[in-house]
Design an enzyme around this catalytic site. Structure first.
Site, PDB file in Angstrom:
ATOM      1  N   GLN A   1      -3.590   3.639  -6.529  1.00  0.00           N
ATOM      2  CA  GLN A   1      -4.234   3.896  -5.240  1.00  0.00           C
ATOM      3  C   GLN A   1      -4.873   5.282  -5.176  1.00  0.00           C
ATOM      4  O   GLN A   1      -5.648   5.573  -4.267  1.00  0.00           O
ATOM      5  CB  GLN A   1      -3.234   3.747  -4.089  1.00  0.00           C
ATOM      6  CG  GLN A   1      -2.725   2.319  -3.920  1.00  0.00           C
ATOM      7  CD  GLN A   1      -1.793   2.228  -2.732  1.00  0.00           C
ATOM      8  OE1 GLN A   1      -0.598   2.461  -2.851  1.00  0.00           O
ATOM      9  NE2 GLN A   1      -2.346   1.904  -1.571  1.00  0.00           N
TER      10      GLN A   1
ATOM     11  N   LEU B   1      -2.668   1.079   2.552  1.00  0.00           N
ATOM     12  CA  LEU B   1      -3.637   2.170   2.684  1.00  0.00           C
ATOM     13  C   LEU B   1      -4.923   1.886   1.914  1.00  0.00           C
ATOM     14  O   LEU B   1      -5.955   2.489   2.193  1.00  0.00           O
ATOM     15  CB  LEU B   1      -3.012   3.492   2.204  1.00  0.00           C
ATOM     16  CG  LEU B   1      -1.796   3.994   2.986  1.00  0.00           C
ATOM     17  CD1 LEU B   1      -1.202   5.227   2.328  1.00  0.00           C
ATOM     18  CD2 LEU B   1      -2.167   4.284   4.439  1.00  0.00           C
TER      19      LEU B   1
END
Ligand code: NI
Length: 172
Positions: A50, A94
């Site tokens: 990420q 996210l």
């Protein structure tokens, strides 16, 4: 340092991550930056892909932004599922734009074997919210997002929304 978060449909989120051979100072710094990034977002978990690093490292803290922080860093985690399958309600990520949320099937209990930042082996039995977080973050290391686990219809609807959203964003 707060790191930029990679978002869907970036192809880097689909890669299977490689094991970490040496828990170097660089890895320790990355873990610290990932925790800072996670708390700032705010979120309760973050996996290395990420932040653009396709290695098997994840951080988590079910307390999120609360006072009593309980940060966990897991290197090369291996999961064994037990208990029963449940639906984790309104999961989000996210890296999944537009604050999209959906119900996902998860196990209620997880035995985690991993290395910590000192290179020591740790063995933990996680239940409840922590069990769900670790399954979600582990999936990132396998190139899997929670939207890969929803129905085809929901996914098609979401993908068309994201397409429009990206068009608008890029037009500005
Ligand atoms: Ni996620």
């Amino acid at each position: 340092m707060i790191l930029p978060i990679v978002t869907y449909p970036d192809p880097r989120l689909k890669e299977v991550c490689t094991p970490i051979v040496d828990v170097s100072p660089e890895i320790r710094q990355l873990a610290a930056d990932m925790l800072e990034t996670m708390y700032a977002a705010p979120g309760v978990g973050l996996a290395a892909p990420q932040v653009g690093r396709n290695i098997r490292l994840l951080v988590m803290d079910p307390a999120g932004k609360e006072e009593n922080k309980r940060p966990r860093v897991l290197i090369n985690p291996v999961l064994h599922f037990s208990g029963e399958e449940i639906v984790s309600e309104q999961e989000g990520c996210l890296s999944v734009p537009m604050n999209y949320r959906a119900d996902v099937k998860r196990w209620t209990e997880v035995q985690v074997e991993a290395q910590d930042l000192n290179g020591h082996t740790l063995n933990e039995h996680l239940t409840g919210f922590e069990a769900i977080i670790v399954q979600h973050e582990y999936d990132h290391l396998e190139g899997i997002l929670f939207i890969d686990k929803i129905s085809r219809l929901r996914r098609t609807l979401y993908d068309s929304k994201v397409k429009k959203w990206l068009k608008r964003k890029n037009a500005v």
